[in-house]
Motif scaffolding. Structure first.
Motif, mmCIF file in Angstrom:
data_model
loop_
_atom_site.group_PDB
_atom_site.id
_atom_site.type_symbol
_atom_site.label_atom_id
_atom_site.label_comp_id
_atom_site.label_asym_id
_atom_site.label_seq_id
_atom_site.Cartn_x
_atom_site.Cartn_y
_atom_site.Cartn_z
ATOM 1 N N TRP A 98 0.591 -1.035 -0.034
ATOM 2 C CA TRP A 98 -0.365 -0.113 0.000
ATOM 3 C C TRP A 98 1.549 1.096 -0.258
ATOM 4 O O TRP A 98 0.595 2.299 -0.719
ATOM 5 N N ALA A 99 1.904 1.257 1.032
ATOM 6 C CA ALA A 99 2.537 2.141 1.050
ATOM 7 C C ALA A 99 3.667 2.730 -0.439
ATOM 8 O O ALA A 99 3.879 3.699 -0.419
ATOM 9 N N ALA A 100 3.716 1.717 -0.871
ATOM 10 C CA ALA A 100 4.221 2.259 -2.745
ATOM 11 C C ALA A 100 4.098 3.016 -3.324
ATOM 12 O O ALA A 100 4.273 2.965 -4.555
ATOM 13 N N LEU A 101 2.295 2.277 -3.491
ATOM 14 C CA LEU A 101 1.491 2.688 -4.751
ATOM 15 C C LEU A 101 1.688 4.079 -5.321
ATOM 16 O O LEU A 101 1.226 4.122 -6.527
ATOM 17 N N PRO A 102 1.983 5.028 -3.986
ATOM 18 C CA PRO A 102 1.992 6.479 -5.056
ATOM 19 C C PRO A 102 3.772 6.727 -6.060
ATOM 20 O O PRO A 102 3.422 6.881 -7.060
ATOM 21 N N PHE A 103 4.411 5.420 -5.732
ATOM 22 C CA PHE A 103 5.546 5.716 -6.261
ATOM 23 C C PHE A 103 5.382 4.740 -7.104
ATOM 24 O O PHE A 103 6.216 4.687 -8.467
ATOM 25 N N ALA A 104 4.661 3.568 -7.834
ATOM 26 C CA ALA A 104 4.544 2.724 -8.738
ATOM 27 C C ALA A 104 3.502 3.646 -9.131
ATOM 28 O O ALA A 104 4.055 3.927 -10.362
ATOM 29 N N PHE B 247 -1.978 8.965 2.619
ATOM 30 C CA PHE B 247 -2.432 9.479 3.858
ATOM 31 C C PHE B 247 -1.317 8.356 4.915
ATOM 32 O O PHE B 247 -0.700 8.500 5.303
ATOM 33 N N ILE B 248 -1.303 7.097 3.868
ATOM 34 C CA ILE B 248 0.158 6.535 4.863
ATOM 35 C C ILE B 248 1.192 6.592 4.406
ATOM 36 O O ILE B 248 1.996 6.504 5.620
ATOM 37 N N VAL B 249 1.677 7.255 3.371
ATOM 38 C CA VAL B 249 2.891 7.444 2.941
ATOM 39 C C VAL B 249 3.038 8.683 3.467
ATOM 40 O O VAL B 249 4.686 8.949 4.620
ATOM 41 N N SER B 250 2.346 9.879 3.834
ATOM 42 C CA SER B 250 3.181 10.850 3.984
ATOM 43 C C SER B 250 1.662 11.993 4.685
ATOM 44 O O SER B 250 0.814 12.421 4.140
ATOM 45 N N THR C 295 4.362 12.989 -3.663
ATOM 46 C CA THR C 295 2.987 12.281 -2.984
ATOM 47 C C THR C 295 2.168 13.385 -2.945
ATOM 48 O O THR C 295 0.699 13.196 -2.992
ATOM 49 N N MET C 296 1.840 14.480 -3.024
ATOM 50 C CA MET C 296 1.201 15.639 -3.399
ATOM 51 C C MET C 296 0.457 15.551 -4.496
ATOM 52 O O MET C 296 -1.174 15.953 -4.975
#
Length: 486
Positions: free
Chosen positions: A226-232, A437-440, A382-383
């Protein structure tokens, strides 16, 4: 008071408190884009150009949060989301070819509020993404000549905003050339690294014993996915911007679907190349926080002063420049469309003799430069993802609503799978939104503040001053009039 202001009258007031205003012919004559400068190949290049910087920097931060296994699964999930989204956008952009892109689709499907909320989310994504890319450009320039920071950021903003002010035809030609160099860099990287690939290198991040489900494959457990989703998402982020060029396309009905689908297919191949060969060649542990992962991977194998590393560093810089350059184009067209329709200050849509939106290029460029001074590339990713995921959900929902609301709308291209396809994109975009929200929490909070400011402006001011003759507004007025007659 200007002539266009004197001739402005309120032509319709809806129950939602939205007011459409008539303006003089001079208003739209000062807000025009150059037609017919982009065929499907140019559009496909534009789609690749938007995204290709994500292959060169930023995505690897997902390795730190989820390990290779978490990043791999996240990329599969986000790849599916983008495929479904792109197929939905291909239909809507062929049917509704205006410079507003996703905002235009949502405006037609869900009215002014839906259009504004979608356009604001896209604006958040495209205003912040170049600032993040500027930070990564600084890392690559630092590897080359030892210079980083505000001087580099300012130089790139001034140069590439200036090139866009030169004219759309010239800018798109330069963009294609820069993108071609970036593609060559990825090809050289792949050729140089494939013989050094080792499966063991993918899984050299130690498992965290304190999290559920941790293993060699998922060192940060299930939450790591889940935490890797924004970077994927960074491997595909902004491909949805292709429809923003609709008013400048040669034949939107045919060119828009071909362009955006072709670009997505290319991006899937590039994502697979970097995701496998960077950690597979140099190790996930070594690459998880590297500012220039492709260069770092080559240096780990061939040495700091190797020809391959230097070549990819120099030519790979063009990958970052390509996305930086093209997303400037994207934010200017989004600002242009929202401004022309009156959702944000109208002066931002004024176009010069070269038919480029001058202030829509300059003002967000200044704001982006100021954001880049923070140097927080991962925070800004992330933003940007926060804004992107909101817009994806709204655009997917628009596809579903338009299929139900307007079954007879002319659709030169129809999405395979229909609303099932857009429904998958909708669900996965909401999952990706939750992951920010999990990442930052900090990134989500800043993004929410931006949204609050924009919504406040709309509620207190611009919803009473929308422009009736803007393409996105005309349909609503005609549709309302037809409903009253019936």
């Amino acid at each position: 008071m200007s002539q266009e202001s004197k001739q402005e009258t309120v032509t319709s007031t809806q129950s939602t408190g939205i007011e459409n205003n008539a303006v003089s012919d001079e208003y739209l004559s000062k807000r025009q884009l150059k037609k017919g400068v982009a065929g499907w190949i140019v559009l496909a290049s534009l789609g690749v150009s938007y995204v290709i910087s994500g292959d060169f920097a930023g995505w690897n931060f997902g390795l730190a949060l989820g390990g290779f296994g978490g990043m791999f699964i996240a990329t599969l999930v986000m790849g599916l989301m983008y495929i479904c989204l792109v197929l939905s956008l291909a239909e809507m952009s062929s049917s509704l070819p205006t410079a507003g892109g996703g905002y235009s689709f949502a405006r037609r499907a869900m009215g002014p509020w839906g259009g504004f909320l979608t356009g604001t989310a896209i604006l958040l994504e495209y205003a912040i993404a170049p600032a993040a890319i500027a930070v990564f450009i600084g890392s690559y320039v630092n590897e080359l000549i030892g210079i980083d920071g505000p001087i580099v950021y300012a130089a790139f903003y001034l140069t590439f905003v200036g090139l866009h002010l030169w004219g759309a035809t010239q800018a798109l030609r330069i963009m294609m050339g820069i993108t071609l160099l970036a593609v060559i860099a990825i090809g050289v990287f792949a050729f140089s690294m494939v013989s050094h690939f080792s499966v063991d290198n993918l899984f050299d991040i130690a498992a965290n014993p304190d999290v559920a489900g941790s293993s060699r494959f998922l060192p940060e457990g299930y939450m790591g996915i889940w935490a890797a989703l924004p970077f994927a998402m960074w491997l595909f982020l902004a491909v949805e911007g292709v429809p923003l060029a609709a008013e400048e396309a040669t034949n939107p009905a045919k060119d828009m679907p071909r362009g955006i689908i072709a670009s997505m297919l290319v991006l899937i191949v590039f994502a697979a190349v970097v995701l496998l060969l960077v950690p597979g060649g140099a190790g996930a542990e070594a690459m998880k926080a590297h500012g220039a992962p492709l260069v770092g991977a080559l240096q780990s194998v061939y040495g700091l002063d190797s020809f391959a590393a230097k070549f990819v560093n120099v030519v790979g810089l063009f990958g970052l420049i390509a996305s930086f350059f093209s997303i400037i184009y994207a934010y200017s067209r989004q600002v242009f469309a929202l401004s022309r329709a009156g959702y944000i200050p109208r002066f931002l849509s004024l176009s010069g003799q070269r038919k480029v939106p001058v202030w829509a290029l300059i003002v967000p460029g200044i704001l982006g430069f100021l954001l880049s001074l923070s140097g927080e590339g991962d925070l800004m990713i992330t933003m940007a993802v926060f804004g992107a995921t909101i817009s994806y959900a709204m655009m997917s929902l628009s596809h579903i609503i338009l299929r139900k609301k307007e079954p007879n709308l002319e659709r030169p291209y129809r999405t395979p799978g229909g609303i099932i396809t857009s429904g998958i994109a909708l669900v996965l975009s909401l999952v990706a939104l939750a992951s920010t929200f999990i990442v930052s929490l900090q990134a989500a909070a800043w993004s929410a503040l931006f949204y609050l400011i924009m919504v406040t402006y709309f509620v207190l001011y611009s919803r009473h001053r929308l422009v009736a003759s803007a393409p996105e507004e005309e349909f609503d007025i005609i549709s309302s009039a037809e409903s009253e007659l019936n």
